[in-house]
Write a protein that holds these residues in place. Structure first.
Motif, PDB file in Angstrom:
ATOM      1  N   PRO A 148       0.810  -1.221   0.000  1.00 26.21           N
ATOM      2  CA  PRO A 148       0.000   0.000   0.000  1.00 26.21           C
ATOM      3  C   PRO A 148       0.850   1.279   0.000  1.00 26.21           C
ATOM      4  N   GLY A 149       1.969   1.251   0.693  1.00 23.40           N
ATOM      5  CA  GLY A 149       2.855   2.418   0.692  1.00 23.40           C
ATOM      6  C   GLY A 149       3.433   2.699  -0.684  1.00 23.40           C
ATOM      7  N   GLU A 150       3.816   1.640  -1.404  1.00 22.04           N
ATOM      8  CA  GLU A 150       4.339   1.803  -2.760  1.00 22.04           C
ATOM      9  C   GLU A 150       3.256   2.321  -3.695  1.00 22.04           C
ATOM     10  N   ILE A 151       2.036   1.846  -3.521  1.00 19.77           N
ATOM     11  CA  ILE A 151       0.921   2.322  -4.348  1.00 19.77           C
ATOM     12  C   ILE A 151       0.686   3.800  -4.075  1.00 19.77           C
ATOM     13  N   ALA A 152       0.708   4.178  -2.814  1.00 19.47           N
ATOM     14  CA  ALA A 152       0.501   5.587  -2.443  1.00 19.47           C
ATOM     15  C   ALA A 152       1.551   6.473  -3.115  1.00 19.47           C
ATOM     16  N   ARG A 153       2.802   6.050  -3.056  1.00 19.11           N
ATOM     17  CA  ARG A 153       3.867   6.841  -3.694  1.00 19.11           C
ATOM     18  C   ARG A 153       3.703   6.843  -5.218  1.00 19.11           C
ATOM     19  N   ALA A 154       3.374   5.682  -5.782  1.00 15.27           N
ATOM     20  CA  ALA A 154       3.261   5.559  -7.234  1.00 15.27           C
ATOM     21  C   ALA A 154       2.145   6.436  -7.795  1.00 15.27           C
ATOM     22  N   LEU A 155       1.009   6.450  -7.108  1.00 15.87           N
ATOM     23  CA  LEU A 155      -0.146   7.203  -7.612  1.00 15.87           C
ATOM     24  C   LEU A 155      -0.260   8.587  -6.975  1.00 15.87           C
ATOM     25  N   GLU A 156       0.728   8.908  -6.126  1.00 18.49           N
ATOM     26  CA  GLU A 156       0.753  10.206  -5.445  1.00 18.49           C
ATOM     27  C   GLU A 156      -0.546  10.455  -4.693  1.00 18.49           C
ATOM     28  N   LEU A 157      -0.898   9.464  -3.866  1.00 17.97           N
ATOM     29  CA  LEU A 157      -2.111   9.523  -3.050  1.00 17.97           C
ATOM     30  C   LEU A 157      -1.741   9.335  -1.589  1.00 17.97           C
ATOM     31  N   PRO A 158      -2.568   9.859  -0.674  1.00 16.13           N
ATOM     32  CA  PRO A 158      -2.346   9.532   0.737  1.00 16.13           C
ATOM     33  C   PRO A 158      -2.557   8.029   0.952  1.00 16.13           C
ATOM     34  N   ARG A 159      -1.826   7.475   1.886  1.00 24.63           N
ATOM     35  CA  ARG A 159      -1.931   6.036   2.151  1.00 24.63           C
ATOM     36  C   ARG A 159      -3.358   5.654   2.558  1.00 24.63           C
ATOM     37  N   GLY A 160      -4.033   6.517   3.309  1.00 28.27           N
ATOM     38  CA  GLY A 160      -5.404   6.238   3.704  1.00 28.27           C
ATOM     39  C   GLY A 160      -6.332   6.111   2.505  1.00 28.27           C
ATOM     40  N   THR A 161      -6.105   6.923   1.490  1.00 30.73           N
ATOM     41  CA  THR A 161      -6.908   6.851   0.270  1.00 30.73           C
ATOM     42  C   THR A 161      -6.669   5.518  -0.435  1.00 30.73           C
ATOM     43  N   VAL A 162      -5.424   5.091  -0.485  1.00 31.98           N
ATOM     44  CA  VAL A 162      -5.102   3.798  -1.096  1.00 31.98           C
ATOM     45  C   VAL A 162      -5.798   2.678  -0.332  1.00 31.98           C
ATOM     46  N   ASN A 163      -5.691   2.702   0.994  1.00 25.00           N
ATOM     47  CA  ASN A 163      -6.335   1.662   1.802  1.00 25.00           C
ATOM     48  C   ASN A 163      -7.846   1.667   1.606  1.00 25.00           C
ATOM     49  N   SER A 164      -8.430   2.854   1.535  1.00 26.89           N
ATOM     50  CA  SER A 164      -9.875   2.964   1.325  1.00 26.89           C
ATOM     51  C   SER A 164     -10.271   2.399  -0.043  1.00 26.89           C
ATOM     52  N   ARG A 165      -9.525   2.755  -1.079  1.00 21.65           N
ATOM     53  CA  ARG A 165      -9.831   2.250  -2.423  1.00 21.65           C
ATOM     54  C   ARG A 165      -9.652   0.737  -2.497  1.00 21.65           C
ATOM     55  N   LEU A 166      -8.622   0.227  -1.836  1.00 21.86           N
ATOM     56  CA  LEU A 166      -8.431  -1.223  -1.798  1.00 21.86           C
ATOM     57  C   LEU A 166      -9.624  -1.900  -1.131  1.00 21.86           C
ATOM     58  N   ARG A 167     -10.015  -1.387   0.029  1.00 19.91           N
ATOM     59  CA  ARG A 167     -11.122  -1.990   0.773  1.00 19.91           C
ATOM     60  C   ARG A 167     -12.409  -1.941  -0.047  1.00 19.91           C
ATOM     61  N   ARG A 168     -12.724  -0.776  -0.620  1.00 16.89           N
ATOM     62  CA  ARG A 168     -13.953  -0.652  -1.415  1.00 16.89           C
ATOM     63  C   ARG A 168     -13.897  -1.520  -2.660  1.00 16.89           C
ATOM     64  N   GLY A 169     -12.732  -1.545  -3.304  1.00 13.38           N
ATOM     65  CA  GLY A 169     -12.582  -2.380  -4.487  1.00 13.38           C
ATOM     66  C   GLY A 169     -12.752  -3.852  -4.166  1.00 13.38           C
ATOM     67  N   LEU A 170     -12.134  -4.301  -3.087  1.00 14.06           N
ATOM     68  CA  LEU A 170     -12.258  -5.705  -2.690  1.00 14.06           C
ATOM     69  C   LEU A 170     -13.676  -6.041  -2.254  1.00 14.06           C
ATOM     70  N   ASP A 171     -14.331  -5.116  -1.541  1.00 12.71           N
ATOM     71  CA  ASP A 171     -15.720  -5.353  -1.139  1.00 12.71           C
ATOM     72  C   ASP A 171     -16.621  -5.496  -2.363  1.00 12.71           C
ATOM     73  N   THR A 172     -16.410  -4.623  -3.350  1.00 16.33           N
ATOM     74  CA  THR A 172     -17.211  -4.689  -4.580  1.00 16.33           C
ATOM     75  C   THR A 172     -16.932  -5.989  -5.333  1.00 16.33           C
TER      76      THR A 172
END
Length: 183
Positions: A148-172
């Protein structure tokens, strides 16, 4: 030892140094080593073989043009994966915008082309239903195996946003896959 085998065994850093020195063989070796994952990541984000091929090729060209700015202490794959993911997200957003501006009905959820690899029709359809942003973080995490930290750096997003998108994506994905199992 044959030259082809020698190139295969060379370290990524050696290939990058060779590419920077103008070696076409080292550029080709980098391309061959990283093409399958780059293409697969692009396809899983955009669900279009031709677009995925174009995106992966453009990402390689961009990476090779900026190779002199690459931090050689890091691995090449995550840097290339970042370029691929960002270009794929942009392509998917543009496709959505084109559809909306043309007032067309959305494309079917299941991709028309069957990709190579271990992905079921149900999984591809569920991935296609995600927004490009959610799809990208899921692909980066579970296909390219970024943290998640690498994704945050790669997409220039806060880590919380990455975690939220992962959770929502996996839930969907879970909901859609469970629903498809019931049918």
């Amino acid at each position: 030892m044959p030259a082809a085998r020698s190139r295969r065994m060379r370290s990524e850093q050696a290939l990058i140094r060779g590419a920077l020195a103008g070696s076409d063989a080292d550029l080709e070796a980098l391309f061959r080593r990283h093409w399958p994952r780059a293409y697969r990541a692009a396809f899983l984000i955009v669900h279009d073989h031709a677009a995925a091929e174009d995106i992966a090729q453009e990402a390689f060209l961009a990476a090779f043009r900026r190779l002199d700015r690459f931090d050689h202490r890091r691995r090449f794959a995550p840097w290339l994966g970042t370029i691929v993911a960002n270009r794929a997200i942009d392509w998917a957003r543009a496709r959505t915008a084109r559809r909306e501006s043309a007032h067309q009905a959305p494309e079917p959820e299941a991709p028309r082309d069957r990709p190579t690899g271990p992905y079921s029709e149900e999984l591809l359809a569920a991935l296609a239903a995600l927004s490009p942003e959610h799809r990208a973080v899921v692909v980066l995490r579970y296909v390219l195996e970024y943290t998640p930290g690498e994704i945050a750096r790669a997409l220039e997003l806060p880590r919380g946003t990455v975690n939220s998108r992962l959770r929502r994506g996996l839930d969907t994905l879970e909901t859609r896959l469970t629903d498809s199992d019931r049918r």
